[in-house]
Scaffold this active site. Structure first.
Site, PDB file in Angstrom:
ATOM      1  N   GLU A 141     -13.891  -0.835   6.149  1.00  0.00           N
ATOM      2  CA  GLU A 141     -13.856   0.474   5.489  1.00  0.00           C
ATOM      3  C   GLU A 141     -15.207   0.637   4.788  1.00  0.00           C
ATOM      4  O   GLU A 141     -15.775  -0.333   4.300  1.00  0.00           O
ATOM      5  CB  GLU A 141     -12.697   0.509   4.479  1.00  0.00           C
ATOM      6  CG  GLU A 141     -12.544   1.842   3.770  1.00  0.00           C
ATOM      7  CD  GLU A 141     -11.199   1.962   3.028  1.00  0.00           C
ATOM      8  OE1 GLU A 141     -10.156   1.577   3.602  1.00  0.00           O
ATOM      9  OE2 GLU A 141     -11.211   2.433   1.883  1.00  0.00           O
TER      10      GLU A 141
ATOM     11  N   TYR B 283      -0.890  12.994   6.482  1.00  0.00           N
ATOM     12  CA  TYR B 283      -0.478  11.961   7.445  1.00  0.00           C
ATOM     13  C   TYR B 283       1.026  12.070   7.692  1.00  0.00           C
ATOM     14  O   TYR B 283       1.791  12.298   6.760  1.00  0.00           O
ATOM     15  CB  TYR B 283      -0.765  10.553   6.895  1.00  0.00           C
ATOM     16  CG  TYR B 283      -2.207  10.067   6.961  1.00  0.00           C
ATOM     17  CD1 TYR B 283      -3.173  10.714   7.719  1.00  0.00           C
ATOM     18  CD2 TYR B 283      -2.584   8.924   6.257  1.00  0.00           C
ATOM     19  CE1 TYR B 283      -4.480  10.231   7.764  1.00  0.00           C
ATOM     20  CE2 TYR B 283      -3.886   8.437   6.294  1.00  0.00           C
ATOM     21  CZ  TYR B 283      -4.830   9.097   7.051  1.00  0.00           C
ATOM     22  OH  TYR B 283      -6.108   8.621   7.098  1.00  0.00           O
TER      23      TYR B 283
ATOM     24  N   ARG C 179       1.434   6.610  -6.922  1.00  0.00           N
ATOM     25  CA  ARG C 179       0.292   7.479  -7.222  1.00  0.00           C
ATOM     26  C   ARG C 179       0.666   8.941  -6.997  1.00  0.00           C
ATOM     27  O   ARG C 179       0.351   9.807  -7.808  1.00  0.00           O
ATOM     28  CB  ARG C 179      -0.896   7.084  -6.339  1.00  0.00           C
ATOM     29  CG  ARG C 179      -2.075   8.031  -6.441  1.00  0.00           C
ATOM     30  CD  ARG C 179      -3.270   7.558  -5.629  1.00  0.00           C
ATOM     31  NE  ARG C 179      -2.996   7.417  -4.193  1.00  0.00           N
ATOM     32  CZ  ARG C 179      -3.914   7.076  -3.300  1.00  0.00           C
ATOM     33  NH1 ARG C 179      -5.157   6.809  -3.689  1.00  0.00           N
ATOM     34  NH2 ARG C 179      -3.600   6.967  -2.015  1.00  0.00           N
TER      35      ARG C 179
ATOM     36  N   ARG D  73     -11.386  13.540   1.533  1.00  0.00           N
ATOM     37  CA  ARG D  73     -12.374  12.729   2.258  1.00  0.00           C
ATOM     38  C   ARG D  73     -13.701  12.649   1.514  1.00  0.00           C
ATOM     39  O   ARG D  73     -14.441  11.674   1.666  1.00  0.00           O
ATOM     40  CB  ARG D  73     -12.603  13.308   3.654  1.00  0.00           C
ATOM     41  CG  ARG D  73     -11.380  13.279   4.545  1.00  0.00           C
ATOM     42  CD  ARG D  73     -10.927  11.876   4.864  1.00  0.00           C
ATOM     43  NE  ARG D  73      -9.714  11.888   5.686  1.00  0.00           N
ATOM     44  CZ  ARG D  73      -9.004  10.806   5.977  1.00  0.00           C
ATOM     45  NH1 ARG D  73      -9.356   9.623   5.518  1.00  0.00           N
ATOM     46  NH2 ARG D  73      -7.926  10.896   6.721  1.00  0.00           N
TER      47      ARG D  73
ATOM     48  N   TYR E 134       0.834  -1.211   0.000  1.00  0.00           N
ATOM     49  CA  TYR E 134       0.000   0.000   0.000  1.00  0.00           C
ATOM     50  C   TYR E 134       0.867   1.259   0.000  1.00  0.00           C
ATOM     51  O   TYR E 134       0.560   2.242  -0.677  1.00  0.00           O
ATOM     52  CB  TYR E 134      -0.951   0.005   1.204  1.00  0.00           C
ATOM     53  CG  TYR E 134      -1.720   1.308   1.311  1.00  0.00           C
ATOM     54  CD1 TYR E 134      -2.617   1.698   0.315  1.00  0.00           C
ATOM     55  CD2 TYR E 134      -1.528   2.177   2.395  1.00  0.00           C
ATOM     56  CE1 TYR E 134      -3.302   2.909   0.393  1.00  0.00           C
ATOM     57  CE2 TYR E 134      -2.211   3.373   2.478  1.00  0.00           C
ATOM     58  CZ  TYR E 134      -3.099   3.731   1.472  1.00  0.00           C
ATOM     59  OH  TYR E 134      -3.771   4.929   1.552  1.00  0.00           O
TER      60      TYR E 134
HETATM   61  C1  3EB Z   1      -7.687   6.176   5.586  1.00  0.00           C
HETATM   62  O1  3EB Z   1      -8.545   6.956   5.994  1.00  0.00           O
HETATM   63  C2  3EB Z   1      -8.153   4.787   5.240  1.00  0.00           C
HETATM   64  O2  3EB Z   1      -5.239   5.592  -0.369  1.00  0.00           O
HETATM   65  O3  3EB Z   1      -6.853   6.108  -1.733  1.00  0.00           O
HETATM   66  C3  3EB Z   1      -9.300   5.316   2.501  1.00  0.00           C
HETATM   67  C4  3EB Z   1      -9.653   5.869   1.280  1.00  0.00           C
HETATM   68  C5  3EB Z   1      -8.001   4.891   2.718  1.00  0.00           C
HETATM   69  C6  3EB Z   1      -8.717   6.008   0.258  1.00  0.00           C
HETATM   70  C7  3EB Z   1      -6.436   5.764  -0.620  1.00  0.00           C
HETATM   71  C8  3EB Z   1      -7.067   5.029   1.673  1.00  0.00           C
HETATM   72  C9  3EB Z   1      -7.421   5.584   0.465  1.00  0.00           C
HETATM   73  O4  3EB Z   1      -6.493   6.469   5.485  1.00  0.00           O
HETATM   74  C10 3EB Z   1      -7.597   4.263   3.992  1.00  0.00           C
END
Ligand code: 3EB
Length: 330
Positions: A323, A204, A153, A217, A146
């Site tokens: 999720e 992050y 990406r 989001r 990941y």
């Molecule tokens: C998160 O909130 C959970 O890498 O495109 C959620 C939606 C998550 C999209 C992405 C990852 C992705 O981090 C993981």
């Protein structure tokens, strides 16, 4: 003068629904942008507009059907599967990792091909992206797949100056290739939202990987008769920390609360009279035995009338068990 006694039926940009009809029948619709199937197999279908994902449905087979408001053109160019009308393009590909030195390069090159097509054909606005990867949690530390995916990406988005990240989902499977598909628009630019309870994923800290995940989001786009809202994959994360390790019900509650908070935040930003409810939901479960608990929680938080597709999929952090993503009209 006689005015035509007819009101114009204004339609949205695109609609999504779940159907139990087989893909061949669904694809007879000339306004269908794409049909997405959920099963153990994730490999090129050979038919433009037909995608599969490697994520098995927990229950009876259902297909996700993306319909536009007009006849679409479609084709396969240079491994990319596309369909489009004057306003929208639905575009995706499967990655054959054996043709690339490593996953990061494979993802960089694949996202670059997709973004190049959007640039060449003039669909510059990314609205929504889905990423389904095999063995998403394999590899240690920064080598976890990941994290390598996020790196590739991120570099492709950077290279194509795509700094407005769309809503997205990234989930793992054990059934074949990586598949990426996305929706982009020509003229209407989406508005993106963040969740007040969660740190933006693109911020992050370093502990989650060499490049942070590139997604918003939620993304909203103005259709012809209303606004469409795409909620990204949402998990049991507050700030940037995973909550309720090993506790499925705890994770499920935090996940649903995160979505409700996001919907409240969007309603307040847009000064909506009411808080919108999800109209279509996808739930990804790491362990299929959590299905009954998941069904109960979804009912409790979102009601029993919303169509829900339960899929088996691995979440991008090893400790996360669920999720959820979804969409609605505003
Ligand atoms: C998160 O909130 C959970 O890498 O495109 C959620 C939606 C998550 C999209 C992405 C990852 C992705 O981090 C993981």
């Amino acid at each position: 003068m006689v005015l035509p006694n007819q009101s114009f039926q204004l339609s949205p940009l695109v609609t999504c629904s779940y159907s139990n009809q087989p893909p061949d029948a669904l694809l007879e619709g000339d306004d269908v942008l794409a049909v997405v199937g959920f099963d153990q197999n994730c490999a090129p279908t050979g038919h433009s507009r037909h995608f599969n994902t490697g994520l098995p449905v927990l229950g009876k087979p259902l297909y996700e059907v993306w319909r536009s408001y007009s006849v679409v053109e479609h084709g396969i160019d240079d491994h990319c599967y596309w369909s489009a009308n004057n306003e929208l393009m639905f575009l995706g590909l499967w990655i054959d990792e054996s043709r690339h030195p490593d996953l990061k390069t494979a993802v960089f090159e694949s996202y670059s091909s997709l973004l190049q097509i959007l640039q060449d054909r003039n669909y510059p606005h990314l609205l929504r992206a889905w990423n389904y990867l095999p063995q998403i949690n394999h590899g240690d530390d920064d080598n976890e797949r990941y994290k390598q995916f996020c790196l590739g990406r991120h570099e492709a988005f950077n290279h194509y100056r795509q700094h407005h990240y769309p809503a997205a989902t990234a989930v793992g499977h054990s059934g074949g290739d990586t598949v990426i598909y996305l929706i982009a628009s020509r003229q209407v630019a989406p508005q993106h939202f963040e969740n007040p309870r969660q740190l933006s994923a693109f911020r992050y800290p370093r502990e989650y990987g060499p490049r942070s995940p590139s997604f918003a989001r939620a993304s909203m786009v103005l259709g012809r008769d209303g606004r469409q809202l795409y909620i990204s994959g949402t998990a049991s994360i507050r700030g940037h920390q995973s909550l309720h390790r090993g506790n499925f019900c705890g994770q499920m509650d935090v996940t649903c609360e995160n979505i409700v908070t996001l919907l409240q935040h969007i309603a307040s930003q847009l000064r909506l009279a009411a808080i919108p409810g999800l109209e279509l939901i996808k739930v990804y479960l790491r362990n299929p035995q959590d299905l009954y608990k998941a069904k109960a929680a979804v009912k409790q938080h979102f009601g029993s009338k919303v169509p829900v597709l339960f899929l088996q999929g691995d979440i991008c952090r090893q400790e996360l068990l669920v999720e959820i993503d979804g969409m609605c009209q505003l």
